[in-house]
Scaffold this motif. Sequence first.
Motif, PDB file in Angstrom:
ATOM      1  N   VAL A  79      15.728  91.798  75.790  1.00 23.65           N
ATOM      2  CA  VAL A  79      16.359  92.866  75.015  1.00 23.65           C
ATOM      3  C   VAL A  79      16.718  94.091  75.855  1.00 23.65           C
ATOM      4  O   VAL A  79      17.601  94.852  75.483  1.00 23.65           O
ATOM      5  CB  VAL A  79      15.495  93.275  73.807  1.00 23.65           C
ATOM      6  N   SER A  82      21.403  94.628  79.777  1.00 18.85           N
ATOM      7  CA  SER A  82      22.692  95.053  79.218  1.00 18.85           C
ATOM      8  C   SER A  82      23.577  93.870  78.813  1.00 18.85           C
ATOM      9  O   SER A  82      24.319  93.962  77.835  1.00 18.85           O
ATOM     10  CB  SER A  82      23.437  95.963  80.196  1.00 18.85           C
ATOM     11  N   TYR A  84      22.452  90.957  77.666  1.00 18.39           N
ATOM     12  CA  TYR A  84      21.857  90.490  76.416  1.00 18.39           C
ATOM     13  C   TYR A  84      22.280  91.400  75.269  1.00 18.39           C
ATOM     14  O   TYR A  84      22.672  90.935  74.197  1.00 18.39           O
ATOM     15  CB  TYR A  84      20.333  90.450  76.535  1.00 18.39           C
ATOM     16  N   GLN A  85      22.217  92.699  75.484  1.00 17.23           N
ATOM     17  CA  GLN A  85      22.590  93.654  74.431  1.00 17.23           C
ATOM     18  C   GLN A  85      24.034  93.491  74.014  1.00 17.23           C
ATOM     19  O   GLN A  85      24.363  93.652  72.837  1.00 17.23           O
ATOM     20  CB  GLN A  85      22.314  95.086  74.900  1.00 17.23           C
ATOM     21  N   GLN A  86      24.906  93.173  74.955  1.00 14.61           N
ATOM     22  CA  GLN A  86      26.320  93.002  74.640  1.00 14.61           C
ATOM     23  C   GLN A  86      26.565  91.796  73.741  1.00 14.61           C
ATOM     24  O   GLN A  86      27.447  91.828  72.888  1.00 14.61           O
ATOM     25  CB  GLN A  86      27.152  92.859  75.908  1.00 14.61           C
TER      26      GLN A  86
END
Length: 89
Positions: A79, A82, A84-86
């Motif tokens: 998590v 960056s 993964y967040q996208q």
Amino acid sequence: GTNNIDNEVTTSATSYGSGYCGFENVHDGYRNELWDITESLFPKLRPKLAKCDKVFCVGHNLGGSLCEIFAACANSKRVGDSDYQQQMW
């Protein structure tokens, strides 16, 4: 996946490794293609995916490579990353 023949040739020919979602030596052309797709598509797709219990990603050739990288990142649960967040939903 493949938008046109130039896209696939360029994507597949860019073959040095780079990082994606905490993984090392990810094929850079495929990584860049997935990043472009998630950047442009996911803002519209994210609300729909949030309603899903499961998501399946399938593909052949370039699409299969993108699905493999996408699934590895989605299942990594990194998590703080960056990438993964996208693509998270």
